[in-house]
Design a protein around this motif. Sequence first.
Motif, PDB file in Angstrom:
ATOM      1  N   ILE A  80      82.752  86.013  23.902  1.00  0.00           N
ATOM      2  CA  ILE A  80      81.453  85.666  23.321  1.00  0.00           C
ATOM      3  C   ILE A  80      81.400  84.168  22.991  1.00  0.00           C
ATOM      4  O   ILE A  80      80.354  83.541  23.137  1.00  0.00           O
ATOM      5  CB  ILE A  80      81.154  86.548  22.087  1.00  0.00           C
ATOM      6  N   LYS A  81      82.523  83.602  22.601  1.00  0.00           N
ATOM      7  CA  LYS A  81      82.574  82.154  22.327  1.00  0.00           C
ATOM      8  C   LYS A  81      82.371  81.343  23.599  1.00  0.00           C
ATOM      9  O   LYS A  81      81.814  80.251  23.562  1.00  0.00           O
ATOM     10  CB  LYS A  81      83.920  81.779  21.710  1.00  0.00           C
ATOM     11  N   ASN A  82      82.853  81.875  24.711  1.00  0.00           N
ATOM     12  CA  ASN A  82      82.779  81.136  25.972  1.00  0.00           C
ATOM     13  C   ASN A  82      82.582  82.122  27.139  1.00  0.00           C
ATOM     14  O   ASN A  82      83.516  82.398  27.893  1.00  0.00           O
ATOM     15  CB  ASN A  82      84.043  80.310  26.188  1.00  0.00           C
ATOM     16  N   PRO A  83      81.357  82.661  27.281  1.00  0.00           N
ATOM     17  CA  PRO A  83      81.138  83.647  28.354  1.00  0.00           C
ATOM     18  C   PRO A  83      81.219  83.016  29.746  1.00  0.00           C
ATOM     19  O   PRO A  83      80.690  81.924  29.971  1.00  0.00           O
ATOM     20  CB  PRO A  83      79.727  84.169  28.067  1.00  0.00           C
ATOM     21  N   VAL A  84      81.918  83.699  30.626  1.00  0.00           N
ATOM     22  CA  VAL A  84      82.038  83.246  32.013  1.00  0.00           C
ATOM     23  C   VAL A  84      81.752  84.431  32.934  1.00  0.00           C
ATOM     24  O   VAL A  84      82.025  85.581  32.603  1.00  0.00           O
ATOM     25  CB  VAL A  84      83.430  82.655  32.326  1.00  0.00           C
ATOM     26  N   LEU A  85      81.207  84.119  34.086  1.00  0.00           N
ATOM     27  CA  LEU A  85      80.886  85.150  35.070  1.00  0.00           C
ATOM     28  C   LEU A  85      82.155  85.476  35.850  1.00  0.00           C
ATOM     29  O   LEU A  85      82.445  84.886  36.887  1.00  0.00           O
ATOM     30  CB  LEU A  85      79.776  84.648  36.006  1.00  0.00           C
ATOM     31  N   GLU A  86      82.927  86.400  35.304  1.00  0.00           N
ATOM     32  CA  GLU A  86      84.211  86.754  35.899  1.00  0.00           C
ATOM     33  C   GLU A  86      84.494  88.231  35.671  1.00  0.00           C
ATOM     34  O   GLU A  86      84.649  88.674  34.541  1.00  0.00           O
ATOM     35  CB  GLU A  86      85.303  85.898  35.239  1.00  0.00           C
TER      36      GLU A  86
END
Length: 181
Positions: free
Chosen positions: A12-18
């Motif tokens: 949630i702090k750093n969402p990435v599409l992975e």
Amino acid sequence: MKETFLNLIDYIKNPVLEKDLNTDTKYRFKIFLHLLVISIATGLIISPIFVILDEIGFVNMDNHKIDEMFKNLSLFQILLTGGIIAPVIEELIFRAPITSFKKPASFKIGFYVFAVLFGLVHLTNFDITPNVLIAAPLLVLPQIILGAYFGFIRVKFGLIWSMLLHGCYNSILMIIGFGFE
């Protein structure tokens, strides 16, 4: 569970599409159950805010639109609507599009925007008054947080998983609610 919670917070702090490359069904159901428990716990931790707002007379929590919508429905119809139909529609609207943002910066913005929009749409559950508008960030805080949780599982495991998590969450809350009536 602790590891799932910490991974969720980091995400949630750093969402990435992975996507999560582990496709083992047992593993996915374990993470799913952890997220369900975390979702329920989050709601329980935040719920005293609503009691306080109601007790001080700032927002009337007894006049909730969901109660009005469900008043003439059978238990089966309520569970079908709140546990299946609404989660499927909401996930298609608020979670399906987030994976279309391919660039990291636009994905992050899209992830957060859809989580906030998901929360804000639930403001319609209340009679819109000046006090409701002032308290809006608190009133929809659980849905914003849940929108991020649902977004996490959507990205990691797929849209069906976010629909399932959303549906189970709603169903559990409805069943608990029936127990208090």
